[in-house]
Design a protein around this motif. Sequence first.
Motif, PDB file in Angstrom:
ATOM      1  N   GLN A  86       0.841  -1.185   0.000  1.00  0.00           N
ATOM      2  CA  GLN A  86       0.000   0.000   0.000  1.00  0.00           C
ATOM      3  C   GLN A  86       0.881   1.241   0.000  1.00  0.00           C
ATOM      4  OE1 GLN A  86      -2.564  -1.330   3.493  1.00  0.00           O
ATOM      5  NE2 GLN A  86      -4.094  -0.373   2.194  1.00  0.00           N
ATOM      6  N   ASN A 119      -5.623  -3.644  -6.308  1.00  0.00           N
ATOM      7  CA  ASN A 119      -6.459  -2.481  -6.027  1.00  0.00           C
ATOM      8  C   ASN A 119      -7.874  -2.901  -5.631  1.00  0.00           C
ATOM      9  OD1 ASN A 119      -4.680  -0.312  -6.292  1.00  0.00           O
ATOM     10  ND2 ASN A 119      -4.845  -0.330  -8.531  1.00  0.00           N
ATOM     11  N   GLN A 123      -9.287  -1.719  -2.069  1.00  0.00           N
ATOM     12  CA  GLN A 123     -10.516  -0.936  -1.991  1.00  0.00           C
ATOM     13  C   GLN A 123     -11.550  -1.630  -1.115  1.00  0.00           C
ATOM     14  OE1 GLN A 123     -11.002   2.102  -3.044  1.00  0.00           O
ATOM     15  NE2 GLN A 123     -13.147   2.186  -2.405  1.00  0.00           N
ATOM     16  N   SER A 126     -11.123  -1.315   2.551  1.00  0.00           N
ATOM     17  CA  SER A 126     -11.661  -0.060   3.062  1.00  0.00           C
ATOM     18  C   SER A 126     -13.181  -0.084   3.126  1.00  0.00           C
ATOM     19  CB  SER A 126     -11.204   1.099   2.163  1.00  0.00           C
ATOM     20  OG  SER A 126     -11.825   2.308   2.530  1.00  0.00           O
ATOM     21  N   GLU A 127     -13.831  -0.595   2.074  1.00  0.00           N
ATOM     22  CA  GLU A 127     -15.291  -0.554   2.007  1.00  0.00           C
ATOM     23  C   GLU A 127     -15.956  -1.635   2.870  1.00  0.00           C
ATOM     24  OE1 GLU A 127     -15.582   1.047  -2.635  1.00  0.00           O
ATOM     25  OE2 GLU A 127     -16.654  -0.767  -2.014  1.00  0.00           O
ATOM     26  N   THR A 173     -15.660   4.741  -7.769  1.00  0.00           N
ATOM     27  CA  THR A 173     -14.394   4.236  -7.234  1.00  0.00           C
ATOM     28  C   THR A 173     -13.387   5.372  -7.125  1.00  0.00           C
ATOM     29  OG1 THR A 173     -14.783   2.083  -8.270  1.00  0.00           O
ATOM     30  CG2 THR A 173     -12.542   2.570  -7.558  1.00  0.00           C
ATOM     31  N   ASP A 185      -8.398  -2.220 -13.168  1.00  0.00           N
ATOM     32  CA  ASP A 185      -8.629  -1.639 -11.846  1.00  0.00           C
ATOM     33  C   ASP A 185     -10.117  -1.503 -11.550  1.00  0.00           C
ATOM     34  OD1 ASP A 185      -5.842  -1.019 -10.947  1.00  0.00           O
ATOM     35  OD2 ASP A 185      -5.849   0.193 -12.755  1.00  0.00           O
ATOM     36  N   VAL A 189     -12.401  -3.815  -8.804  1.00  0.00           N
ATOM     37  CA  VAL A 189     -13.179  -3.244  -7.705  1.00  0.00           C
ATOM     38  C   VAL A 189     -14.640  -3.674  -7.823  1.00  0.00           C
ATOM     39  CG1 VAL A 189     -14.015  -1.105  -6.672  1.00  0.00           C
ATOM     40  CG2 VAL A 189     -11.620  -1.301  -7.362  1.00  0.00           C
ATOM     41  N   ARG A 193     -16.748  -5.978  -5.162  1.00  0.00           N
ATOM     42  CA  ARG A 193     -18.027  -5.595  -4.561  1.00  0.00           C
ATOM     43  C   ARG A 193     -19.081  -6.655  -4.796  1.00  0.00           C
ATOM     44  NH1 ARG A 193     -17.675   0.629  -6.868  1.00  0.00           N
ATOM     45  NH2 ARG A 193     -16.496   1.526  -5.104  1.00  0.00           N
TER      46      ARG A 193
END
Length: 372
Positions: A86, A119, A123, A126-127, A173, A185, A189, A193
């Motif tokens: 990161q 990525n 992501q 975090s989500e 995003t 990317d 993501v 999801r």
Amino acid sequence: MTPPEPAPEAAPKPTSWARGAALRGLVALPLVAGLATAGWLVTRGEDTPAAAPPPVPVPAANAGAAASGPSVLEVSAPVKAKEPSQGGASGGRNPLQDWADKLAGPLDIPANALIGYANGELQLRSEQPSCHLSWVTLAGVGAASSNHGRTADPQHGPLGLSPAQWSKYGGGTPGIAKPVVTDPDAASVAAGRALCAGGGDLGGGNGWWKAVANFKNPGGGNDTELFRQRVLGNAQLYATLSLDPAKSGTPAVRATRFALGQLGLPYVWGGNGPEAGSAGFDCSGLTKAAYDSAGVALPRTAHTQYLATQRVPGEPTLGDLVFYGNPAVDIHHVGLYLGNGLMINAPTEGQAIQIHTYHTRGDDYAGAGRPA
């Protein structure tokens, strides 16, 4: 029960449609999600028949857990992989790019695809941190969907997203001003999801398996089963190699890659595979072909392979052969160890080559052997 194997006949000449796993049509045979008891591994106490026995009935996918015993549905999710870096540039270099550049060759994944998978993980950390999505799962999806973008179509992108999935998960995003489904990317993501939708937890076997099935097709079916077998197999390989990329060129890894390419082909008594004119393989035909592809010659039957390989003390490792039977009398079955308690297995007639738990209580596991 897996029948003992006959001496193979001379292989027919290869047919033009059977040159390479990437070009083969897969045979729609059961990949039994809820595998029946591992009884096909238990000592049979029967003589080798002169001809192939009748097909073994395929157990129902909804067989009760008490009756079915451990199966691929109950194993752990892929083992922990080396985590992507990161942060921004360090000393003028991007640590994520460095990470991808080091692994791209050993994993045979383009660096831009690896960065996309990383990525996606970062992501979703975090989500939805409780989802425990790993980049190796996204890499497995990318392998099963489009060989990491190499065969992707513009409508579905490298992760094989449906238009409905892209519409629902492809926007908003950070760092991507205009997301498109063809961008690794943005697609990673969105796929992350979709995999984590509904509060799923991909850190355990059942949650992981359900999430991958729902990603492909909420209605299930044979295509879904083959897809998630491919995702699981490739994700496990990537996880192992990410921790030790120097192994990527070894015969064990090359043999494993070959065996993963045969998932979904049928078990065929005495079969040596499509390149030898057969629709599929039997157990030792698969392991021999896998190591032939890696430049290591093995004898043809499970028993002679047991005698020809070096005994492995303790747990097997990637590429080891795992044997079943009585070494003093008859080794009647062999699989190729994938890692994390799993093997690539040509089980018995009426079933397809698939991933399965390699060792359960009450089976007649005889130990592992290392060809090279």
